[in-house]
Design an enzyme around this catalytic site. Structure first.
Site, PDB file in Angstrom:
ATOM      1  N   ASP A  54     -10.828 -13.536   6.213  1.00 31.01           N
ATOM      2  CA  ASP A  54      -9.883 -14.624   6.385  1.00 31.01           C
ATOM      3  C   ASP A  54      -9.935 -15.103   7.837  1.00 31.01           C
ATOM      4  O   ASP A  54     -10.365 -14.380   8.728  1.00 31.01           O
ATOM      5  CB  ASP A  54      -8.477 -14.122   6.026  1.00 31.01           C
ATOM      6  CG  ASP A  54      -7.417 -15.194   6.148  1.00 31.01           C
ATOM      7  OD1 ASP A  54      -7.717 -16.365   5.864  1.00 31.01           O
ATOM      8  OD2 ASP A  54      -6.287 -14.857   6.546  1.00 31.01           O
ATOM      9  N   ASP A  91      -7.220 -17.548   9.682  1.00 34.15           N
ATOM     10  CA  ASP A  91      -5.914 -17.617  10.345  1.00 34.15           C
ATOM     11  C   ASP A  91      -5.113 -16.346  10.062  1.00 34.15           C
ATOM     12  O   ASP A  91      -4.945 -15.949   8.909  1.00 34.15           O
ATOM     13  CB  ASP A  91      -5.135 -18.830   9.854  1.00 34.15           C
ATOM     14  CG  ASP A  91      -5.899 -20.137  10.083  1.00 34.15           C
ATOM     15  OD1 ASP A  91      -6.972 -20.086  10.710  1.00 34.15           O
ATOM     16  OD2 ASP A  91      -5.431 -21.194   9.618  1.00 34.15           O
TER      17      ASP A  91
END
Length: 377
Positions: free
Chosen positions: A8, A10
């Site tokens: 991922d 953010d």
């Protein structure tokens, strides 16, 4: 087969913001150690790196593309400059996102990884949200869940460890810990061994915490094997059904052989291990156990017992246990013990044996080399 780290963006590589939109350079903060340890992961470990990120509403008036792409491209380029190159970058902008298979935890963007070319069971999803862990489940992969309390976008997140298998939860976003975990993954092995005399199942986690579940049908033998798990800080499950109506010989011998074999399997290539390992007192007794997981079997046994039995075990079987272990584990053992109390003596031997193993199997993440001048163990 290729292994993958689905990472991922953010909240994992860069800090999340309150509005969940990294659309300006002044809002972008890289996590500490991310460059250093993602660089080490890329250089030292055999994973493909894949970025997968939800960017809800990208391209709408509230989240225009002309403010997103300069920052995003800077992030990608910054990691490339440190040796971190993503094989693929997947970005879902679905808005509204109800029932969108392309949005995490959906796998719609990742269909190419459902092939024989990829080893998803030994791949990982790294992320800061429950949806990342659900994605791991949907891929049939493992998950590394990280949660930075300063991450303003996540709120309170809990992971249902019962519903999601193979999830490793870290209390904060620490790429050094992620790197060490990936490089020093738990060494787990299991074995089933069935003969006309015994039916044995053993599961071993060399990097456990000392949890044991042992049932051999011999209470004192169970007690000694429990010492091995507790003092060696390894998790050990042992179930044995032996011909105890004949005597205890086959149960002890075959358990030792299988236990040695499961140790050899768990140690694998032996990279980074100390290889050698203990001397400890127990009341009136002093036990010394030296071990070498060097690939050759040998036993030196310098102790004696004045009693024929301890519990329901003949004392002659202890030497046979350790000899059988060395045969299965392909290890050297040098065992010496002295003292008056026979129970204390054998218990001290097992505790020292556990400590010797703990020392010998310890690994140094910075020195993952084979401890041998021969080039093989």
């Amino acid at each position: 087969m290729k292994k993958v780290l689905f990472i991922d963006r953010d909240g994992t590589m860069i800090k999340e913001t309150a509005d969940e939109q990294i659309d300006a350079f002044e809002k972008m903060i890289f996590y500490p150690k991310a460059f250093t340890y993602l660089g080490k992961i890329a250089k030292e470990l055999d994973y493909e790196l894949v970025m997968i990120t939800n960017q809800d509403g990208l391209g709408t008036d509230s989240f225009p593309e002309d403010t997103f792409w300069p920052v995003h491209n800077f992030i990608i380029k910054s990691f490339e400059n440190e040796g971190v190159t993503f094989n693929k970058v997947f970005l879902d902008r679905t808005f509204p996102h109800e029932n969108a298979d392309t949005r995490k935890p959906g796998t719609g963007l990742l269909t190419e990884y459902f092939s024989k070319e990829y080893d998803l069971s030994n791949s990982f999803v790294i992320g800061d949200r429950l949806t990342d862990m659900e994605l791991a489940k949907n891929l049939g992969s493992q998950g590394i869940f990280i949660n930075d309390e300063t991450n303003l976008g996540t709120g309170e997140i809990t992971v249902d460890r019962g519903a999601l298998n193979d999830i490793i939860a870290l209390e904060n976003n620490d790429w050094e810990r992620i790197y060490e975990f990936l490089k020093l993954k738990d060494r787990v092995s299991e074995i089933s061994r069935k003969t006309n005399e015994t039916d044995i199942y053993i599961k071993l986690n060399l990097d456990g915490t000392g949890i044991s579940n042992i049932d051999t049908g011999l209470a004192f033998f169970d007690h000694m094997l429990d010492q091995l798990a507790r003092h060696g800080q390894m998790d050990l499950d042992i179930t044995v059904k032996g011909d105890l109506d004949v005597d205890e010989h086959h149960t002890i011998e075959d358990t030792a052989i299988a236990l040695g074999e499961v140790f050899a399997m768990a140690l694998g290539n032996k990279l980074g291990i100390e290889r050698y390992g203990f001397c400890l007192p127990m009341d009136d007794c002093l036990a010394q156990v030296a071990i070498d997981f060097g690939g050759r079997n040998w036993l030196v046994w310098e102790t004696g017992f004045k009693r024929e039995m301890i519990g329901k075990l003949p004392t002659e079987m202890f030497q046979h246990f350790f000899k059988s272990f060395t045969d299965g584990a392909k290890s050297n053992l040098n065992i010496k013990a002295e003292g008056q109390n026979e129970h204390h003596k054998i218990e001290a031997i097992f505790k020292a044996f556990a400590k010797a193993i703990k020392m010998a199997v310890k690994r140094d993440v910075e020195k993952m080399v084979l401890p041998s001048t021969k080039g093989i163990l």
